[in-house]
Design a protein around this motif. Structure first.
Motif, PDB file in Angstrom:
ATOM      1  N   VAL A   5       6.356  11.190  -8.231  1.00 48.49           N
ATOM      2  CA  VAL A   5       6.833  10.527  -6.850  1.00 48.49           C
ATOM      3  C   VAL A   5       8.333   9.073  -8.051  1.00 48.49           C
ATOM      4  O   VAL A   5       7.336   8.859  -8.849  1.00 48.49           O
ATOM      5  CB  VAL A   5       6.274  10.157  -6.021  1.00 48.49           C
ATOM      6  N   GLN A   6       9.378   9.400  -7.093  1.00 46.89           N
ATOM      7  CA  GLN A   6      10.246   8.203  -7.753  1.00 46.89           C
ATOM      8  C   GLN A   6       9.822   6.407  -7.201  1.00 46.89           C
ATOM      9  O   GLN A   6       8.572   6.802  -6.075  1.00 46.89           O
ATOM     10  CB  GLN A   6      11.150   8.604  -7.178  1.00 46.89           C
ATOM     11  N   ALA A   7       9.695   5.757  -7.312  1.00 48.32           N
ATOM     12  CA  ALA A   7       8.900   4.416  -7.587  1.00 48.32           C
ATOM     13  C   ALA A   7       9.244   4.065  -5.967  1.00 48.32           C
ATOM     14  O   ALA A   7      10.581   4.304  -5.220  1.00 48.32           O
ATOM     15  CB  ALA A   7       9.092   3.468  -7.707  1.00 48.32           C
TER      16      ALA A   7
ATOM     17  N   VAL B  36      -3.264  -2.427  -4.222  1.00 45.79           N
ATOM     18  CA  VAL B  36      -3.398  -1.717  -3.355  1.00 45.79           C
ATOM     19  C   VAL B  36      -3.609  -2.224  -2.093  1.00 45.79           C
ATOM     20  O   VAL B  36      -2.686  -1.768  -1.519  1.00 45.79           O
ATOM     21  CB  VAL B  36      -4.000  -0.274  -3.697  1.00 45.79           C
ATOM     22  N   LYS B  37      -3.997  -3.064  -2.253  1.00 44.60           N
ATOM     23  CA  LYS B  37      -4.128  -4.104  -1.026  1.00 44.60           C
ATOM     24  C   LYS B  37      -3.096  -3.962  -0.191  1.00 44.60           C
ATOM     25  O   LYS B  37      -2.096  -4.659  -0.267  1.00 44.60           O
ATOM     26  CB  LYS B  37      -4.638  -4.915  -0.098  1.00 44.60           C
ATOM     27  N   GLY B  38      -2.784  -3.518   0.868  1.00 47.85           N
ATOM     28  CA  GLY B  38      -0.986  -2.985   2.126  1.00 47.85           C
ATOM     29  C   GLY B  38      -0.612  -1.881   1.528  1.00 47.85           C
ATOM     30  O   GLY B  38       0.513  -1.596   2.353  1.00 47.85           O
ATOM     31  N   ARG B  39      -0.889  -1.102   0.726  1.00 50.34           N
ATOM     32  CA  ARG B  39      -0.280   0.343   0.164  1.00 50.34           C
ATOM     33  C   ARG B  39      -0.741   0.997   0.358  1.00 50.34           C
ATOM     34  O   ARG B  39      -0.123   2.062   0.221  1.00 50.34           O
ATOM     35  CB  ARG B  39       0.388  -0.415  -1.090  1.00 50.34           C
TER      36      ARG B  39
ATOM     37  N   SER C  47       4.436   3.183  -1.134  1.00 46.31           N
ATOM     38  CA  SER C  47       5.029   1.770  -2.119  1.00 46.31           C
ATOM     39  C   SER C  47       4.622   2.266  -3.232  1.00 46.31           C
ATOM     40  O   SER C  47       4.576   1.394  -3.963  1.00 46.31           O
ATOM     41  CB  SER C  47       4.697   0.918  -0.834  1.00 46.31           C
ATOM     42  N   LEU C  48       4.498   3.563  -3.321  1.00 44.22           N
ATOM     43  CA  LEU C  48       3.932   3.478  -5.117  1.00 44.22           C
ATOM     44  C   LEU C  48       4.900   3.079  -5.928  1.00 44.22           C
ATOM     45  O   LEU C  48       6.390   2.752  -6.013  1.00 44.22           O
ATOM     46  CB  LEU C  48       4.025   4.823  -5.651  1.00 44.22           C
ATOM     47  N   LYS C  49       4.009   1.979  -6.978  1.00 43.96           N
ATOM     48  CA  LYS C  49       5.347   1.354  -8.317  1.00 43.96           C
ATOM     49  C   LYS C  49       4.335   2.127  -9.256  1.00 43.96           C
ATOM     50  O   LYS C  49       3.249   2.892  -9.634  1.00 43.96           O
ATOM     51  CB  LYS C  49       4.316   0.403  -8.826  1.00 43.96           C
TER      52      LYS C  49
END
Length: 123
Positions: free
Chosen positions: A12-14, A63-66, A84-86
Motif C-alpha cells: 500500500v502507498q503511504a 501506532v496510537k491514533g492510526r 494512515s500507514l507510513k
C-alpha cells in the motif's frame, strides 16, 4: 491443536489503509488475550496492539491514533485496522493468541502464533 490463520497483508502507498484478520481454529479451546506483533528486517519482534477477552486494548505509541484492534468472539477472530500507514510500518505482522486447552484434567494456557503476513508501505 489450535491454529491461527492471518490474512489481509499487502502493498500500500503511504497514507493508505489495510485491514488484517486472524482467525483461530481447532477444538476445545478458549481464547484469552489476542494481539498483533510485527518484525521488520534486522529488528526484534514488537507488540503493535493487543486486546483482552473483556475488550481492553493496548497500543504501541507509534501506532496510537492510526491503528485499531478489535475482535469477534463468535468467530474467534481478531482484526487490526491500519490507517494512515507510513513506510516505517513495513514489517511482517504476526497474530498472537493466549489459548487455554484441556489436557487431561488440567487446563493448559500458552501463547500461539500465526505464520505472519507481510505489510509493505511505499513512500
Amino acid at each position: 491443536q489450535v491454529q491461527l490463520a492471518e490474512s489481509g497483508g499487502g502493498l500500500v502507498q503511504a497514507g493508505g489503509s489495510l485491514r488484517l484478520s486472524c482467525a483461530a481454529s481447532g477444538s476445545n479451546f478458549r481464547i484469552n488475550a489476542m494481539g498483533w506483533y510485527r518484525q521488520a528486517p534486522g529488528t526484534q519482534r514488537e507488540l503493535v496492539a493487543d486486546i483482552s477477552s473483556g475488550g481492553d486494548t493496548n497500543y504501541a505509541d507509534s501506532v496510537k491514533g492510526r491503528f485499531t484492534i478489535s475482535r469477534d468472539h463468535a468467530k474467534n477472530t481478531v482484526y487490526l485496522q491500519m490507517d494512515s500507514l507510513k513506510p516505517d510500518d513495513t514489517a511482517v505482522y504476526y497474530c498472537n493468541a493466549v489459548i487455554s486447552t484441556a489436557v487431561g484434567r488440567n487446563l493448559v494456557t500458552r501463547p500461539s502464533w500465526g505464520q505472519g503476513t507481510q505489510v509493505t508501505v511505499s513512500s
